[in-house]
Write a protein that holds these residues in place. Structure first.
Motif, PDB file in Angstrom:
ATOM      1  N   ILE A   1       0.761  -1.289  -0.050  1.00  0.00           N
ATOM      2  CA  ILE A   1      -0.014   0.000   0.074  1.00  0.00           C
ATOM      3  C   ILE A   1       1.029   1.198  -0.020  1.00  0.00           C
ATOM      4  CG2 ILE A   1      -1.631   1.348   1.307  1.00  0.00           C
ATOM      5  CD1 ILE A   1      -3.140  -1.121   2.398  1.00  0.00           C
ATOM      6  N   LEU A   2       1.922   1.375   0.600  1.00  0.00           N
ATOM      7  CA  LEU A   2       2.627   2.526   1.195  1.00  0.00           C
ATOM      8  C   LEU A   2       3.545   2.769  -0.107  1.00  0.00           C
ATOM      9  CD1 LEU A   2       3.478   2.185   4.977  1.00  0.00           C
ATOM     10  CD2 LEU A   2       1.756   3.557   3.793  1.00  0.00           C
ATOM     11  N   PHE A   3       4.189   1.921  -0.602  1.00  0.00           N
ATOM     12  CA  PHE A   3       5.220   1.886  -1.565  1.00  0.00           C
ATOM     13  C   PHE A   3       4.853   2.702  -2.828  1.00  0.00           C
ATOM     14  CE2 PHE A   3       7.800   0.719  -5.390  1.00  0.00           C
ATOM     15  CZ  PHE A   3       8.971   1.351  -5.172  1.00  0.00           C
ATOM     16  N   PRO A   4       3.616   2.116  -3.560  1.00  0.00           N
ATOM     17  CA  PRO A   4       3.150   2.764  -4.826  1.00  0.00           C
ATOM     18  C   PRO A   4       2.593   4.172  -4.384  1.00  0.00           C
ATOM     19  CG  PRO A   4       1.762   1.014  -3.982  1.00  0.00           C
ATOM     20  CD  PRO A   4       2.942   0.688  -3.197  1.00  0.00           C
ATOM     21  N   ALA A   5       2.012   4.150  -3.484  1.00  0.00           N
ATOM     22  CA  ALA A   5       1.464   5.642  -2.915  1.00  0.00           C
ATOM     23  C   ALA A   5       2.494   6.662  -2.819  1.00  0.00           C
ATOM     24  CB  ALA A   5       0.602   5.516  -1.671  1.00  0.00           C
ATOM     25  N   TRP A   6       3.501   6.245  -2.228  1.00  0.00           N
ATOM     26  CA  TRP A   6       4.847   7.150  -1.933  1.00  0.00           C
ATOM     27  C   TRP A   6       5.315   7.674  -3.546  1.00  0.00           C
ATOM     28  CZ3 TRP A   6      10.195   4.870  -0.943  1.00  0.00           C
ATOM     29  CH2 TRP A   6      11.247   6.070  -0.965  1.00  0.00           C
ATOM     30  N   VAL A   7       5.547   6.533  -4.154  1.00  0.00           N
ATOM     31  CA  VAL A   7       6.251   6.881  -5.586  1.00  0.00           C
ATOM     32  C   VAL A   7       5.333   7.661  -6.497  1.00  0.00           C
ATOM     33  CG1 VAL A   7       7.449   5.889  -7.534  1.00  0.00           C
ATOM     34  CG2 VAL A   7       7.668   4.841  -5.155  1.00  0.00           C
ATOM     35  N   LEU A   8       4.045   7.141  -6.519  1.00  0.00           N
ATOM     36  CA  LEU A   8       3.222   8.026  -7.433  1.00  0.00           C
ATOM     37  C   LEU A   8       3.020   9.501  -6.920  1.00  0.00           C
ATOM     38  CD1 LEU A   8       1.242   7.236  -9.844  1.00  0.00           C
ATOM     39  CD2 LEU A   8      -0.488   6.930  -8.244  1.00  0.00           C
ATOM     40  N   THR A   9       2.891   9.632  -5.626  1.00  0.00           N
ATOM     41  CA  THR A   9       2.789  11.006  -5.165  1.00  0.00           C
ATOM     42  C   THR A   9       3.949  11.861  -5.400  1.00  0.00           C
ATOM     43  OG1 THR A   9       1.051  10.099  -3.466  1.00  0.00           O
ATOM     44  CG2 THR A   9       2.166  12.497  -3.098  1.00  0.00           C
ATOM     45  N   ALA A  10       4.918  11.293  -4.911  1.00  0.00           N
ATOM     46  CA  ALA A  10       6.557  12.130  -4.892  1.00  0.00           C
ATOM     47  C   ALA A  10       6.792  12.206  -6.411  1.00  0.00           C
ATOM     48  CB  ALA A  10       7.305  11.275  -4.044  1.00  0.00           C
ATOM     49  N   SER A  11       6.888  11.153  -7.474  1.00  0.00           N
ATOM     50  CA  SER A  11       7.610  11.099  -8.575  1.00  0.00           C
ATOM     51  C   SER A  11       6.757  10.926  -9.651  1.00  0.00           C
ATOM     52  CB  SER A  11       8.654  10.304  -8.375  1.00  0.00           C
ATOM     53  OG  SER A  11       9.553  10.442  -7.323  1.00  0.00           O
ATOM     54  N   GLY A  12       5.630  10.497  -9.582  1.00  0.00           N
ATOM     55  CA  GLY A  12       4.676  10.492 -10.800  1.00  0.00           C
ATOM     56  C   GLY A  12       4.726   9.026 -11.395  1.00  0.00           C
ATOM     57  N   VAL A  13       3.944   8.842 -12.434  1.00  0.00           N
ATOM     58  CA  VAL A  13       3.699   7.285 -12.812  1.00  0.00           C
ATOM     59  C   VAL A  13       4.857   6.716 -13.626  1.00  0.00           C
ATOM     60  CG1 VAL A  13       2.568   8.088 -15.089  1.00  0.00           C
ATOM     61  CG2 VAL A  13       1.866   5.989 -14.114  1.00  0.00           C
ATOM     62  N   THR A  14       5.373   7.695 -14.107  1.00  0.00           N
ATOM     63  CA  THR A  14       6.742   7.278 -15.028  1.00  0.00           C
ATOM     64  C   THR A  14       7.678   6.430 -14.000  1.00  0.00           C
ATOM     65  OG1 THR A  14       6.395   8.837 -16.611  1.00  0.00           O
ATOM     66  CG2 THR A  14       8.803   7.788 -16.597  1.00  0.00           C
ATOM     67  N   ARG A  15       8.162   7.152 -12.946  1.00  0.00           N
ATOM     68  CA  ARG A  15       8.980   6.536 -11.986  1.00  0.00           C
ATOM     69  C   ARG A  15       8.364   5.113 -11.306  1.00  0.00           C
ATOM     70  NH1 ARG A  15      13.205   9.421  -7.940  1.00  0.00           N
ATOM     71  NH2 ARG A  15      14.025   7.707  -7.002  1.00  0.00           N
ATOM     72  N   LEU A  16       6.918   5.327 -11.267  1.00  0.00           N
ATOM     73  CA  LEU A  16       6.454   4.133 -10.719  1.00  0.00           C
ATOM     74  C   LEU A  16       6.680   2.686 -11.434  1.00  0.00           C
ATOM     75  CD1 LEU A  16       4.903   2.652  -8.440  1.00  0.00           C
ATOM     76  CD2 LEU A  16       2.479   3.503  -9.618  1.00  0.00           C
ATOM     77  N   GLY A  17       6.334   3.120 -12.904  1.00  0.00           N
ATOM     78  CA  GLY A  17       6.482   2.101 -13.885  1.00  0.00           C
ATOM     79  C   GLY A  17       7.908   1.616 -13.699  1.00  0.00           C
ATOM     80  N   VAL A  18       8.787   2.328 -14.004  1.00  0.00           N
ATOM     81  CA  VAL A  18      10.413   2.126 -13.951  1.00  0.00           C
ATOM     82  C   VAL A  18      10.674   1.044 -12.527  1.00  0.00           C
ATOM     83  CG1 VAL A  18      12.608   2.619 -13.678  1.00  0.00           C
ATOM     84  CG2 VAL A  18      11.076   3.761 -15.380  1.00  0.00           C
ATOM     85  N   ALA A  19      10.069   1.591 -11.417  1.00  0.00           N
ATOM     86  CA  ALA A  19      10.313   0.890 -10.219  1.00  0.00           C
ATOM     87  C   ALA A  19       9.814  -0.454 -10.300  1.00  0.00           C
ATOM     88  CB  ALA A  19       9.464   1.691  -8.770  1.00  0.00           C
ATOM     89  N   LEU A  20       8.338  -0.825 -10.712  1.00  0.00           N
ATOM     90  CA  LEU A  20       7.815  -2.026 -10.896  1.00  0.00           C
ATOM     91  C   LEU A  20       8.759  -2.866 -11.970  1.00  0.00           C
ATOM     92  CD1 LEU A  20       4.102  -1.197 -11.332  1.00  0.00           C
ATOM     93  CD2 LEU A  20       5.120  -2.127  -9.441  1.00  0.00           C
ATOM     94  N   LEU A  21       9.554  -2.409 -13.155  1.00  0.00           N
ATOM     95  CA  LEU A  21      10.101  -3.085 -13.681  1.00  0.00           C
ATOM     96  C   LEU A  21      11.405  -3.819 -12.886  1.00  0.00           C
ATOM     97  CD1 LEU A  21      10.098  -1.368 -17.020  1.00  0.00           C
ATOM     98  CD2 LEU A  21       9.009  -3.582 -16.756  1.00  0.00           C
ATOM     99  N   VAL A  22      12.088  -2.807 -12.150  1.00  0.00           N
ATOM    100  CA  VAL A  22      13.110  -2.988 -11.484  1.00  0.00           C
ATOM    101  C   VAL A  22      12.883  -3.930 -10.307  1.00  0.00           C
ATOM    102  CG1 VAL A  22      14.981  -1.881  -9.866  1.00  0.00           C
ATOM    103  CG2 VAL A  22      14.685  -0.789 -11.815  1.00  0.00           C
ATOM    104  N   GLY A  23      11.778  -3.787  -9.675  1.00  0.00           N
ATOM    105  CA  GLY A  23      11.483  -4.860  -8.578  1.00  0.00           C
ATOM    106  C   GLY A  23      11.199  -6.148  -9.243  1.00  0.00           C
ATOM    107  N   ALA A  24      10.417  -6.316 -10.496  1.00  0.00           N
ATOM    108  CA  ALA A  24      10.303  -7.648 -11.130  1.00  0.00           C
ATOM    109  C   ALA A  24      11.675  -8.226 -11.480  1.00  0.00           C
ATOM    110  CB  ALA A  24       9.420  -7.462 -12.441  1.00  0.00           C
ATOM    111  N   ALA A  25      12.652  -7.515 -11.861  1.00  0.00           N
ATOM    112  CA  ALA A  25      13.731  -8.038 -12.352  1.00  0.00           C
ATOM    113  C   ALA A  25      14.779  -8.614 -11.014  1.00  0.00           C
ATOM    114  CB  ALA A  25      14.874  -6.977 -13.025  1.00  0.00           C
ATOM    115  N   GLY A  26      14.631  -7.837  -9.990  1.00  0.00           N
ATOM    116  CA  GLY A  26      15.053  -8.176  -8.529  1.00  0.00           C
ATOM    117  C   GLY A  26      14.610  -9.500  -7.976  1.00  0.00           C
ATOM    118  N   PHE A  27      13.231  -9.591  -8.292  1.00  0.00           N
ATOM    119  CA  PHE A  27      12.689 -10.679  -7.750  1.00  0.00           C
ATOM    120  C   PHE A  27      12.929 -11.979  -8.599  1.00  0.00           C
ATOM    121  CE2 PHE A  27       8.882 -13.651  -7.797  1.00  0.00           C
ATOM    122  CZ  PHE A  27       8.534 -13.619  -6.395  1.00  0.00           C
ATOM    123  N   VAL A  28      13.166 -12.001  -9.912  1.00  0.00           N
ATOM    124  CA  VAL A  28      13.463 -12.950 -10.707  1.00  0.00           C
ATOM    125  C   VAL A  28      14.922 -13.550 -10.299  1.00  0.00           C
ATOM    126  CG1 VAL A  28      14.412 -13.698 -12.820  1.00  0.00           C
ATOM    127  CG2 VAL A  28      12.176 -12.460 -12.554  1.00  0.00           C
TER     128      VAL A  28
END
Length: 424
Positions: free
Chosen positions: A234-261
């Protein structure tokens, strides 16, 4: 890896992915229909409550039921609910109460599948492959939680709710075919206990885990981890979206997916004697990274910020798999359905508390606290006051909670790891 386990795991992974995607899509669709965020969050809360209410019956009875038949019925029930949801939502005036009632039934079926499959793993997989099997089980759940919301939002945006429900129905059918056609090991076909055997209830199971010298540390740690991960959702996407916008959130999701793999791959190299060390190391890094989220200096250092996100994501499958392995090491196979029900009651209850308290923490305490004038200047400079900082400070608090519990229970977990190595 035995073929029977691989096919069953793949079927349940596909089914869980379809279910979670449709549930997120349904919550988003209800939000668009009603214009109220409460409709969105109510879906998640009702699903967790239904799972918790199903656990007392499952804990008492699952060990006496033939679990192949149970999984067939549960998958069939999930598909039936999807069909009924499609019929109910064909007219957009379907009442919210009917939708939530159907979702409750689907949640009961999902809880049955999770508990059934989690307690089946030791009967379907040789001891030397148990760590890898638990890694697949834990990482599959984490992968679904990370990707299903994104796909659910895409499906609703492109074609409305119909696409998500069609996906859910198709994946339920795939899982049903996998359960029905795979050749089960003989040991996994028979009930673990005679049906007439009296089994203690859920409260007694939680008390037993709490009183056990080996199970109490795991109960404390796994409950805390469940709370922390749910709060981050809940807190992480709300933080990134509020502070930096949807573009950074999209990149963050990709980085997180790569780290998960990368974490899934890394877990395959962890040997049995290092299960506890892997768990403690992963959680230590994750807690420190969450604490770092509360310091505004790291938000401004993009390279360090993304590296920390990737490292946190690497730890998600490792900690989940290690916890599952240690749970199976300390609980006898015949007791796993009952005591795993107690374990999941605590973990899912922690998720429910995290979902319901995160917004209250930010909106009712952290947001007003940032306007207080008596804070020392160094605190304001360290924590920051820009957009999104209340959510980041919430992550900071979650990190400290995780770190305190980890340090408190670390010696007990190390002892469990040594015992697990000798048992297996």
């Amino acid at each position: 890896m035995p073929r029977a386990f691989t096919v069953l795991w793949a079927g349940q992974l596909v089914s869980n992915f379809g279910t979670q995607t449709s549930l997120y899509a349904l919550g988003l669709w209800l939000f668009q229909r009603d214009g109220q965020l409460a409709s969105f969050t109510t879906v998640a809360i009702v699903i967790l409550l239904a799972k918790l209410l199903a656990l007392p019956l499952l804990g008492r009875r699952l060990a006496g039921w033939p679990r192949r038949r149970v999984m067939v019925l549960a998958n069939g029930l999930g598909g039936t609910v999807t069909l009924l949801l499609a019929l109910a939502l064909y007219r957009e005036t379907a009442p919210l109460s009917l939708i939530l009632a159907l979702l409750s039934v689907a949640a009961v079926a999902e809880a049955t599948l999770v508990l059934c499959f989690a307690s089946l793993i030791p009967q379907m997989v040789p001891i030397e492959q148990l760590g890898r099997a638990n890694g697949l089980f834990a990482s599959g759940d984490g992968l679904v939680m990370a990707t299903a919301p994104l796909l659910g939002a895409v499906l609703v945006g492109i074609g409305g709710l119909a696409g998500a429900l069609a996906l859910d129905g198709g994946t339920c059918l795939v899982a049903l075919v996998c359960v029905g056609l795979v050749r089960w090991p003989r040991a996994a076909l028979v009930p673990l206990q005679p049906r007439q055997t009296w089994m203690p209830g859920l409260r007694a199971g939680v008390a037993e885990l709490w009183m056990g010298a080996l199970t109490r540390p795991l109960l404390l740690l796994s409950t805390t981890v469940s709370f922390a991960m749910a709060a981050c959702e809940i807190l992480f996407p709300a933080w990134v979206l509020t502070a930096s916008g949807v573009t950074r959130l999209g990149v963050a999701l990709l980085v997180g997916a790569a780290g998960f793999v990368m974490g899934v791959v890394a877990w395959r190299m962890v040997q049995r004697r290092h299960w506890a060390a892997a768990l403690l190391s992963a959680l230590a890094f994750q807690s420190v990274i969450l604490i770092g989220a509360g310091l505004v200096v790291f938000e401004r250092m993009s390279v360090v910020w993304f590296f920390g996100l990737a490292l946190f994501s690497v730890g998600v499958p490792i900690s989940g798999a290690a916890l599952q392995c240690l749970w199976q090491a300390v609980i006898p196979v015949e007791q796993q359905p009952r005591l795993f029900a107690a374990r999941y009651a605590m973990e899912w209850g922690a998720r429910l508390v995290a979902f319901s308290s995160s917004a209250l923490l930010v909106d009712r305490f952290l947001q007003p606290a940032m306007t207080w004038t008596f804070w020392p200047g160094w605190i304001r400079e360290t924590m920051g006051s820009s957009a999104g900082r209340p959510m980041a400070i919430g992550l900071w608090a979650v990190g400290w909670l995780l770190l305190v519990v980890l340090v408190w229970q670390s010696e007990h977990i190390k002892r469990q790891g040594r015992q697990a190595a000798t048992l297996f």
